[in-house]
Write a protein that holds these residues in place. Structure first.
Motif, PDB file in Angstrom:
ATOM      1  N   ALA A 257       0.841  -1.213   0.000  1.00 39.01           N
ATOM      2  CA  ALA A 257       0.000   0.000   0.000  1.00 39.01           C
ATOM      3  C   ALA A 257       0.873   1.259   0.000  1.00 39.01           C
ATOM      4  O   ALA A 257       0.589   2.238  -0.704  1.00 39.01           O
ATOM      5  CB  ALA A 257      -0.921  -0.006   1.221  1.00 39.01           C
ATOM      6  N   ILE A 258       1.989   1.224   0.783  1.00 37.34           N
ATOM      7  CA  ILE A 258       2.904   2.385   0.830  1.00 37.34           C
ATOM      8  C   ILE A 258       3.545   2.580  -0.545  1.00 37.34           C
ATOM      9  O   ILE A 258       3.647   3.697  -1.049  1.00 37.34           O
ATOM     10  CB  ILE A 258       3.994   2.195   1.922  1.00 37.34           C
ATOM     11  CG1 ILE A 258       3.355   2.135   3.320  1.00 37.34           C
ATOM     12  CG2 ILE A 258       5.030   3.319   1.873  1.00 37.34           C
ATOM     13  CD1 ILE A 258       4.295   1.634   4.419  1.00 37.34           C
ATOM     14  N   ILE A 259       3.962   1.459  -1.172  1.00 38.93           N
ATOM     15  CA  ILE A 259       4.600   1.545  -2.504  1.00 38.93           C
ATOM     16  C   ILE A 259       3.626   2.175  -3.505  1.00 38.93           C
ATOM     17  O   ILE A 259       4.001   3.044  -4.290  1.00 38.93           O
ATOM     18  CB  ILE A 259       5.029   0.139  -2.995  1.00 38.93           C
ATOM     19  CG1 ILE A 259       6.172  -0.412  -2.124  1.00 38.93           C
ATOM     20  CG2 ILE A 259       5.461   0.172  -4.463  1.00 38.93           C
ATOM     21  CD1 ILE A 259       6.522  -1.878  -2.393  1.00 38.93           C
ATOM     22  N   ALA A 281       8.888 -12.190  -2.282  1.00 41.69           N
ATOM     23  CA  ALA A 281       7.555 -12.232  -1.649  1.00 41.69           C
ATOM     24  C   ALA A 281       6.640 -11.159  -2.235  1.00 41.69           C
ATOM     25  O   ALA A 281       5.463 -11.409  -2.501  1.00 41.69           O
ATOM     26  CB  ALA A 281       7.708 -12.037  -0.145  1.00 41.69           C
ATOM     27  N   LEU A 282       7.173  -9.963  -2.477  1.00 44.07           N
ATOM     28  CA  LEU A 282       6.343  -8.881  -3.048  1.00 44.07           C
ATOM     29  C   LEU A 282       5.910  -9.233  -4.470  1.00 44.07           C
ATOM     30  O   LEU A 282       4.757  -9.027  -4.841  1.00 44.07           O
ATOM     31  CB  LEU A 282       7.124  -7.561  -3.054  1.00 44.07           C
ATOM     32  CG  LEU A 282       7.120  -6.783  -1.735  1.00 44.07           C
ATOM     33  CD1 LEU A 282       8.238  -5.742  -1.714  1.00 44.07           C
ATOM     34  CD2 LEU A 282       5.774  -6.091  -1.499  1.00 44.07           C
ATOM     35  N   LEU A 283       6.844  -9.804  -5.258  1.00 43.16           N
ATOM     36  CA  LEU A 283       6.495 -10.168  -6.647  1.00 43.16           C
ATOM     37  C   LEU A 283       5.471 -11.292  -6.686  1.00 43.16           C
ATOM     38  O   LEU A 283       4.571 -11.293  -7.524  1.00 43.16           O
ATOM     39  CB  LEU A 283       7.745 -10.615  -7.402  1.00 43.16           C
ATOM     40  CG  LEU A 283       8.518  -9.541  -8.168  1.00 43.16           C
ATOM     41  CD1 LEU A 283       9.583 -10.195  -9.023  1.00 43.16           C
ATOM     42  CD2 LEU A 283       7.617  -8.692  -9.055  1.00 43.16           C
ATOM     43  N   GLU A 288       1.730  -7.452 -10.336  1.00 42.40           N
ATOM     44  CA  GLU A 288       1.666  -6.193 -11.108  1.00 42.40           C
ATOM     45  C   GLU A 288       2.905  -5.310 -10.892  1.00 42.40           C
ATOM     46  O   GLU A 288       3.158  -4.378 -11.647  1.00 42.40           O
ATOM     47  CB  GLU A 288       0.385  -5.402 -10.775  1.00 42.40           C
ATOM     48  CG  GLU A 288       0.285  -4.854  -9.354  1.00 42.40           C
ATOM     49  CD  GLU A 288      -0.418  -5.805  -8.384  1.00 42.40           C
ATOM     50  OE1 GLU A 288      -1.011  -5.295  -7.419  1.00 42.40           O
ATOM     51  OE2 GLU A 288      -0.374  -7.037  -8.588  1.00 42.40           O
ATOM     52  N   PHE A 289       3.708  -5.612  -9.837  1.00 43.66           N
ATOM     53  CA  PHE A 289       4.943  -4.838  -9.610  1.00 43.66           C
ATOM     54  C   PHE A 289       6.062  -5.226 -10.582  1.00 43.66           C
ATOM     55  O   PHE A 289       7.092  -4.570 -10.635  1.00 43.66           O
ATOM     56  CB  PHE A 289       5.456  -5.026  -8.169  1.00 43.66           C
ATOM     57  CG  PHE A 289       4.660  -4.289  -7.121  1.00 43.66           C
ATOM     58  CD1 PHE A 289       3.920  -3.157  -7.445  1.00 43.66           C
ATOM     59  CD2 PHE A 289       4.644  -4.720  -5.798  1.00 43.66           C
ATOM     60  CE1 PHE A 289       3.190  -2.472  -6.484  1.00 43.66           C
ATOM     61  CE2 PHE A 289       3.916  -4.046  -4.822  1.00 43.66           C
ATOM     62  CZ  PHE A 289       3.182  -2.925  -5.174  1.00 43.66           C
ATOM     63  N   LEU A 317      11.349   3.294 -12.139  1.00 41.78           N
ATOM     64  CA  LEU A 317      11.007   2.275 -11.147  1.00 41.78           C
ATOM     65  C   LEU A 317      10.149   2.868 -10.047  1.00 41.78           C
ATOM     66  O   LEU A 317      10.352   4.001  -9.631  1.00 41.78           O
ATOM     67  CB  LEU A 317      12.286   1.701 -10.525  1.00 41.78           C
ATOM     68  CG  LEU A 317      13.159   0.809 -11.419  1.00 41.78           C
ATOM     69  CD1 LEU A 317      14.466   0.500 -10.715  1.00 41.78           C
ATOM     70  CD2 LEU A 317      12.438  -0.488 -11.766  1.00 41.78           C
ATOM     71  N   LYS A 318       9.219   2.047  -9.566  1.00 46.91           N
ATOM     72  CA  LYS A 318       8.369   2.504  -8.467  1.00 46.91           C
ATOM     73  C   LYS A 318       8.971   2.122  -7.115  1.00 46.91           C
ATOM     74  O   LYS A 318       8.804   2.815  -6.126  1.00 46.91           O
ATOM     75  CB  LYS A 318       6.981   1.854  -8.622  1.00 46.91           C
ATOM     76  CG  LYS A 318       5.896   2.699  -8.004  1.00 46.91           C
ATOM     77  CD  LYS A 318       4.538   2.329  -8.523  1.00 46.91           C
ATOM     78  CE  LYS A 318       3.449   2.983  -7.727  1.00 46.91           C
ATOM     79  NZ  LYS A 318       3.588   4.427  -7.551  1.00 46.91           N
ATOM     80  N   ALA A 319       9.696   0.978  -7.081  1.00 51.94           N
ATOM     81  CA  ALA A 319      10.268   0.519  -5.805  1.00 51.94           C
ATOM     82  C   ALA A 319      11.560  -0.242  -6.032  1.00 51.94           C
ATOM     83  O   ALA A 319      11.727  -0.922  -7.046  1.00 51.94           O
ATOM     84  CB  ALA A 319       9.262  -0.386  -5.087  1.00 51.94           C
ATOM     85  N   VAL A 320      12.479  -0.110  -5.064  1.00 53.95           N
ATOM     86  CA  VAL A 320      13.720  -0.889  -5.090  1.00 53.95           C
ATOM     87  C   VAL A 320      13.924  -1.490  -3.706  1.00 53.95           C
ATOM     88  O   VAL A 320      13.876  -0.777  -2.701  1.00 53.95           O
ATOM     89  CB  VAL A 320      14.945  -0.014  -5.459  1.00 53.95           C
ATOM     90  CG1 VAL A 320      16.231  -0.836  -5.373  1.00 53.95           C
ATOM     91  CG2 VAL A 320      14.796   0.563  -6.855  1.00 53.95           C
ATOM     92  N   VAL A 321      14.094  -2.825  -3.655  1.00 54.55           N
ATOM     93  CA  VAL A 321      14.426  -3.496  -2.387  1.00 54.55           C
ATOM     94  C   VAL A 321      15.942  -3.536  -2.324  1.00 54.55           C
ATOM     95  O   VAL A 321      16.588  -4.014  -3.268  1.00 54.55           O
ATOM     96  CB  VAL A 321      13.848  -4.934  -2.344  1.00 54.55           C
ATOM     97  CG1 VAL A 321      14.029  -5.537  -0.961  1.00 54.55           C
ATOM     98  CG2 VAL A 321      12.369  -4.935  -2.725  1.00 54.55           C
TER      99      VAL A 321
END
Length: 819
Positions: A257-259, A281-283, A288-289, A317-321
Motif C-alpha cells: 500500500a505504501i509503494i 515475496a512482493l512479486l 503487477e509490480f 522504477l516505483k520501488a527498489v528493495v
C-alpha cells in the motif's frame, strides 16, 4: 584575483542554477582559500560536494589568471570516496563546475571498475581532478614516479569519513596522507562526514594528532534542520508471543500500500538474503509490480546495479528493495519514501537511510519502520527519540593495525623504495601509529626484509631488499605483481561468480553457501530461480529453474548486525517506560505482549536485571536480559556458562539475540548459587573469556584476514583464486608456528587483540557487567516461556527446522502457552 572576485564567480554560477549558496559552503570556500585543512560536517543531500569542489577550482583560477587560454597540466586534487557507486556523480559535479567556468580542467575516475586501458592512459597523462577509492590510492603509491604525479596536488578530500573511521580502510587513508603531506608541499586535507558522536576526534584522526589546537585546521558544521518523519507500521493484531522474522512478511500488504501511494520507494533490509526474500515475496503476491520493482545489493552484477541506479533517477522504477549498498547512496532526487524493515541496529545508519528520501536541501524525509517481530517496535520508538535529540554513535579509531602498516611498507618498496628513518617519522605522525615504539617499527622492517624471526628460513617471505644507499626496495617483478594484486584491507569469504551456461553474468555468492549445494539443487538469487549445473574454477554455472520449483534463498555470512552501544541504551530506556504512564504509540501497541509478560514474569524497570527460568520438553531454560546487542550477549553467554560450570559440572547449549541470551541444559541450574557467588563480576573477565570461548579458534579465523592483508598468504591470480579452506589452512600453519616459536610476533598478538576488542566488544562487556552490578537482580521461576524469551527460543529452533515446519511448530507452541 582577490577573494571577492573569486566569490563573485561562484555566486554567479549558483544564481545561474537558480540556487543560493549555504553559509557552510561559503565558510568552506573561505577556509580552503586561506590554506586551511579541516572537516566539514554536513548531512547527505545538503550540497557538500559543491562546498569542496568549488574552492579547488577557484584556487586554480587564482593561481592561474590566464586560465581561459592557458591550461596548467598536472594533478590538482584527489577526491577519495569509500564507495565506487558514488564516483560517477562526484565526477559529474566537478565537470559541471569546471566546464561552466571555462577552466579546461579535466576530471577522471580511478577505481576497481576502471579498465586497464584507462589506467595506462592516466599513467601517461593524469587528469587535473581525480575521483578514487582508498585501495586505488594505494595502487598509485605502488607505481614508479608517484612523487612526480602528486607534487602538484593542492587538495585531498576524503568523502564519507565517518564510514572509513574505525576501519582498516581508514588506516590506509591515514598512511597515504602521511606520505602525500611530504610529497606535495601545498597540500590541503579536508574530510566530509555526516554526524557522528566524536567529530573532534574524527578530525584529529584525519589530520594527525597535534599537541594543542592546530592553527590551520577548521571544523565547519552545516546547520541544516532536516525534518525526519518516523512512521511505524503497527499491525492491527499484536500477538502476545512475538517471534523473529514472522511479523515482517505478515505486513506485506501494508508495504504494498505504501509503494502504491508513493512515486518512488526504497525498501531497506539489513542483509542481502532478507533483500532477496522480500523482493520475491512482493512479486509473488503482487505480480503487477513486475517491471516496476528492482533489487539492489552488493553481490549483484555491476551493470545491473548501475541500471537500477539510473532507473531510479529517471523515475522508471516505483520501488527498489535494497541493502546498505544504497545507504551512502547514489544521489537521486525523486525518492519520496523509505521503508526500513527490521531494526537498523544503529542511529547513524537509520539517519543515513532516512536521508535518502527528500534528498534535497529543505525537503523533509519520510521513513516507515516495519518491525520483524513485536519487540522491535520498541526500537522504532527509541529511534524516533534519537532522531529528535540527534543522539549519534561514536566511531572508535583503529590503533596499531600492524598488518596494514606491513602492506603499506611493501607498497612503498614496490614503487621507488623508501628510507626507513624518513618513513618512521611520517608513520609515527598518524593517529593509528602514534604510540608505535622503535621496537615495533623494527619488527615491521625485519618482517618485510627477513620474514620475521620464525620464518627466516623461507625466502618467499623476504620480499624487500636494502640497497647500497640504505633504501628498501622490492627488486623481484613477481613479488611486485603479486603485491599489487592483493592491495586492500577488505577480506571476506571468497566470492564466486554466478553465470548462465550461455555465459551471462548474474552476480557473485560466497563460496561457503555454494559448497553446501549439489548439482541439480535450486536456489533463488538476484530475483531468479536458478538450478546449479556445476562449479568450474571459481565460476558457478547455472540454468533457469522451473518457476514453481522448491528453492532456498542464497545466504551470506556477513549478515548479522548488532545493536550499537547508543542504540542499546536508547532501547533499554524505551523498554523501561513500559512501567510508566508516558508510553509512545509503539509501546502502547505492545500492551498485549507486556500484559502476557507480567502474567508469567515481570517487565524489568531501570533498576532491575531480569533472569527467568522454566522447564519445557527441551530441558531447563535460563534466560538473562542485558539488552546489549548480540555480540555482547554471545560473549556473555559463554562467560556465564563457563563460570556456572566451575560451580558444578554442567553443559549448555547457548542462544542469543539483541535483547538477551539463553542457557539450555538437561539439568537444572542452582540459580541461588549463581546469585550468591556474584558471577556477574567484571573481575578476571579477560582470563575467563579466554577460557570460556574458544578464543584461540576465533583468533585463528581473525588471523586469516591479517595474514592476507600483511601478504603472508597469497589469494591467487584472477580466475585462479585460492579456495577459502586452503587459505585458512595455510594461514593456520603460520598461526601455529608463531604460537609455538614466536608468541611476541605483533601480527599474532593483533589477532587476539582484534578478537577481544572488535568481535567480543570487551569494553562494552565490562560496562554491561558494571551496570548489572548496580541493578537489583530479579529471578523469576516461570511456569512456561515468556514473551521476552520467545524470540530467543524460536531463533534457536530456526537453525534446526525449515521455515514451513518452524511456522507450524510455533503455532502449536503459542496455542499451548496461551492456555
Amino acid at each position: 584575483m582577490n577573494r571577492e572576485q573569486l566569490f563573485n564567480i561562484a555566486h554567479h554560477w549558483f544564481e545561474q542554477q537558480g540556487w543560493k549558496p549555504f553559509s557552510f559552503q561559503v565558510q568552506a570556500w573561505t577556509a580552503f582559500l586561506q590554506g586551511k585543512n579541516g572537516l566539514l560536517n554536513a548531512p547527505t543531500g545538503s550540497g557538500k560536494t559543491y562546498a569542496l569542489w568549488f574552492p579547488v577550482v577557484l584556487d586554480y583560477i587564482k593561481s592561474n589568471p590566464d586560465y581561459k587560454t592557458k591550461h596548467k597540466p598536472g594533478l590538482k586534487a584527489v577526491w577519495i570516496t569509500p564507495l565506487r557507486a558514488l564516483s560517477v556523480e562526484i565526477k559529474q559535479a566537478a565537470e559541471r563546475v569546471a566546464n561552466d567556468l571555462g577552466t579546461g580542467l579535466t576530471v577522471g575516475i580511478r577505481t576497481g571498475d576502471t579498465s586497464s586501458a584507462d589506467r595506462s592512459r592516466m599513467r601517461n597523462k593524469m587528469p587535473d581532478l581525480l575521483v578514487t577509492t582508498p585501495e586505488s590510492m594505494q595502487l598509485m603509491l605502488a607505481s614508479k614516479g608517484y612523487k612526480d604525479i602528486f607534487k602538484t596536488c593542492t587538495a585531498i578530500i576524503v568523502d564519507e569519513w565517518h564510514e572509513l573511521l574505525g576501519t582498516k580502510r581508514g588506516v590506509q587513508v591515514e598512511l597515504a596522507l602521511s606520505r602525500l603531506k611530504v610529497v606535495a608541499p601545498k597540500l590541503r586535507i579536508w574530510g566530509i562526514s555526516a554526524t557522528i558522536g566524536n567529530l573532534q576526534q574524527a578530525m584529529e584522526v584525519l589530520l594527525g594528532p597535534t599537541p594543542g589546537k592546530p592553527e590551520n585546521a577548521e571544523m565547519i558544521k552545516a546547520h541544516i534542520d532536516k525534518k525526519i518523519n518516523v512512521i511505524s507500521v503497527i499491525p492491527e493484531k499484536m500477538e502476545a508471543y512475538p517471534w523473529r522474522g514472522h511479523m515482517g512478511l505478515h505486513l506485506i500488504d501494508e508495504v504494498a500500500a505504501i509503494i502504491k501511494k508513493s512515486r518512488t520507494t526504497l525498501i531497506f533490509t539489513n542483509v542481502r538474503s532478507q533483500c532477496e526474500v522480500w523482493y520475491q515475496a512482493l512479486l509473488d503476491k503482487y505480480p503487477e509490480f513486475a517491471g516496476e520493482m528492482a533489487m539492489h545489493h552488493g553481490s549483484i552484477a555491476k551493470e545491473t546495479r548501475q541500471w537500477v541506479e539510473q532507473a531510479i533517477r529517471d523515475e522508471q522504477l516505483k520501488a527498489v528493495v535494497c541493502t546498505s549498498s544504497l545507504d551512502l547512496g547514489v544521489d537521486f532526487a525523486p525518492v519520496e519514501t523509505v521503508i526500513q524493515i527490521g531494526g537498523p541496529k544503529g542511529v547513524a545508519r537509520f539517519l543515513q537511510r532516512a536521508g535518502r528520501s527528500g534528498h534535497r536541501p529543505g525537503q523533509q524525509s519520510n521513513i516507515y519502520f516495519l518491525a520483524t517481530h513485536a519487540i522491535e517496535l520498541a526500537e522504532a520508538s527509541a529511534l524516533r527519540k534519537a532522531v529528535k535529540d540527534t543522539v549519534v554513535e561514536d566511531r572508535v579509531p583503529y590503533l596499531n593495525a600492524w598488518d596494514v602498516l606491513v602492506q603499506y611498507l611493501v607498497t612503498l618498496a614496490v614503487s621507488d623504495g623508501f628510507n626507513p628513518d624518513e618513513i618512521y617519522k611520517e608513520v609515527k605522525s598518524t593517529f593509528c601509529y602514534q604510540a608505535m615504539s622503535i621496537d615495533d617499527w623494527q619488527f615491521c622492517i625485519n618482517f618485510i626484509t627477513r620474514g620475521s624471526q620464525s620464518l627466516q628460513a623461507y625466502d618467499e617471505f623476504k620480499k624487500v631488499e636494502a640497497g647500497e644507499d640504505g633504501r628498501l626496495k622490492v627488486n623481484s617483478k613477481a613479488v611486485a605483481q603479486r603485491h599489487r594484486m592483493q592491495i586492500g584491507t577488505i577480506v571476506g569469504d571468497v566470492m564466486m561468480n554466478v553465470k548462465f551456461l550461455g555465459g551471462g553474468y548474474i552476480g557473485n555468492v560466497e563460496e561457503g553457501f555454494i559448497s553446501k549445494l549439489n548439482p541439480g539443487d535450486i536456489f533463488i538469487f538476484a530475483g531468479r530461480k536458478l538450478e546449479l549445473y556445476r562449479i568450474k574454477n571459481m565460476e558457478v554455472l547455472v540454468r533457469r529453474a522451473e518457476p514453481d520449483a522448491k528453492a532456498q534463498h542464497a545466504s551470506w555470512l556477513g549478515g548479522r548486525l548488532t545493536l550499537s552501544a547508543q542504540m542499546s541504551e536508547l532501547l533499554r530506556e524505551e523498554l523501561y517506560t513500559a512501567n510508566t504512564d508516558t508510553m509512545s504509540a509503539e509501546m502502547q501497541a505492545l500492551a498485549p505482549v507486556f500484559l502476557r509478560q507480567r502474567k508469567e514474569s515481570i517487565v524489568p524497570g531501570d533498576h532491575e536485571f531480569l533472569i527467568e527460568t522454566f522447564k519445557t520438553r527441551e530441558g531447563y531454560h535460563a534466560l538473562f536480559y542485558p539488552f546489549e546487542g548480540r555480540f555482547v550477549h554471545e560473549a556473555l553467554a559463554s562467560l556465564m556458562a563457563y563460570r556456572i560450570s566451575l560451580l558444578s559440572p554442567i553443559s549448555f547449549s547457548l542462544a542469543y539475540n539483541d535483547y538477551g541470551f539463553e542457557l539450555l541444559s538437561d539439568r537444572e541450574i542452582d540459580m541461588q548459587q549463581v546469585l550468591d557467588n556474584n558471577l556477574f563480576t567484571p573481575v578476571h573477565l579477560h582470563h575467563d573469556l579466554q577460557s570460556s570461548l574458544n578464543a584461540t579458534e576465533m583468533a585463528r579465523r581473525k588471523f586469516r584476514d591479517i595474514a592476507v592483508i600483511a601478504g603472508l598468504v597469497f589469494t591467487g591470480y584472477p580466475g585462479k583464486m585460492i579456495k577459502a579452506k586452503h587459505l585458512q589452512s595455510s594461514s593456520q600453519l603460520i598461526f601455529e608456528v608463531f604460537r609455538d616459536y614466536e608468541p611476541d610476533n605483533l601480527l599474532f598478538q593483533q589477532a587476539y587483540r582484534e578478537t577481544f576488542e572488535h568481535q567480543l566488544e570487551e569494553g562494552r562487556l565490562i560496562m554491561a557487567l558494571e551496570r548489572i552490578q548496580r541493578q537489583e537482580i530479579v529471578w523469576k521461576q516461570c511456569e512456561k516461556p515468556t514473551p521476552l524469551s520467545f524470540p530467543i527460543i524460536t531463533d534457536r529452533l530456526r537453525e534446526k527446522l525449515s521455515s514451513e515446519s518452524l511456522a507450524d511448530r510455533i503455532k502449536r507452541m503459542t496455542a499451548n502457552y496461551m492456555k
